[in-house]
Design a protein around this motif. Structure first.
Motif, short mmCIF file in Angstrom:
data_model
loop_
_atom_site.label_atom_id
_atom_site.label_comp_id
_atom_site.label_asym_id
_atom_site.label_seq_id
_atom_site.Cartn_x
_atom_site.Cartn_y
_atom_site.Cartn_z
N GLY A 34 0.64 -1.18 -0.09
CA GLY A 34 0.22 0.28 -0.13
C GLY A 34 0.64 1.69 -0.25
N TYR A 36 0.78 5.03 1.83
CA TYR A 36 0.68 6.02 3.03
C TYR A 36 1.10 7.56 2.10
N GLU A 45 -0.70 8.55 6.82
CA GLU A 45 -2.06 8.50 6.58
C GLU A 45 -2.43 7.25 5.73
N LEU A 46 -3.27 6.58 5.98
CA LEU A 46 -3.25 5.44 4.45
C LEU A 46 -3.65 6.17 3.22
N SER A 49 -4.83 0.74 -0.50
CA SER A 49 -3.62 -0.51 0.57
C SER A 49 -4.56 -1.36 -0.96
#
Length: 116
Positions: A34, A36, A45-46, A49
């Motif tokens: 993923g 970030y 923060e994401l 993903s």
């Protein structure tokens, strides 16, 4: 596991960028990869993903704007970002999570700057 990220840069608002991250080393089948991001003064923060079997998760802020995909044969994850906005400016980090070993690895950050 080593992660090599690429694709950041400077883009005008409304433009697109494609981030790529290749994983190498001890890759197991149950994993996720993923992206970030971390803007100055903010927590990491994401963004999005994807698991090895294609399940995806997106941050609400990028839904409809970004698409994450992966090539399992190459252990590569791609983040296609469209309609970029100034608030997308951040350092973007690739992460590999191994579910079998319960380990995670981070790649070096790649800077994305969106000029308004």
């Amino acid at each position: 596991v080593q992660l090599q990220a690429s694709g950041g840069g400077l883009v005008q608002a409304g433009g697109s960028l494609r981030l790529s991250c290749a994983a190498s080393g001890n890759i197991f089948s149950l994993n996720s990869m993923g992206w970030y991001r971390q803007a100055p003064g903010n927590q990491r923060e994401l963004v999005a993903s994807i698991t090895n079997d294609g399940r995806t998760v997106y941050a609400d802020s990028v839904k409809g704007q970004s698409t994450i995909s992966r090539d399992n044969a190459k252990n590569t994850v791609i983040l296609q970002m469209n309609s970029l906005r100034a608030e997308d400016t951040a350092v973007y980090y690739c992460k590999y999570r191994d579910y079998e070993l319960a380990e995670e690895y981070w790649g070096q950050g790649t800077l994305v700057t969106v000029s308004s």
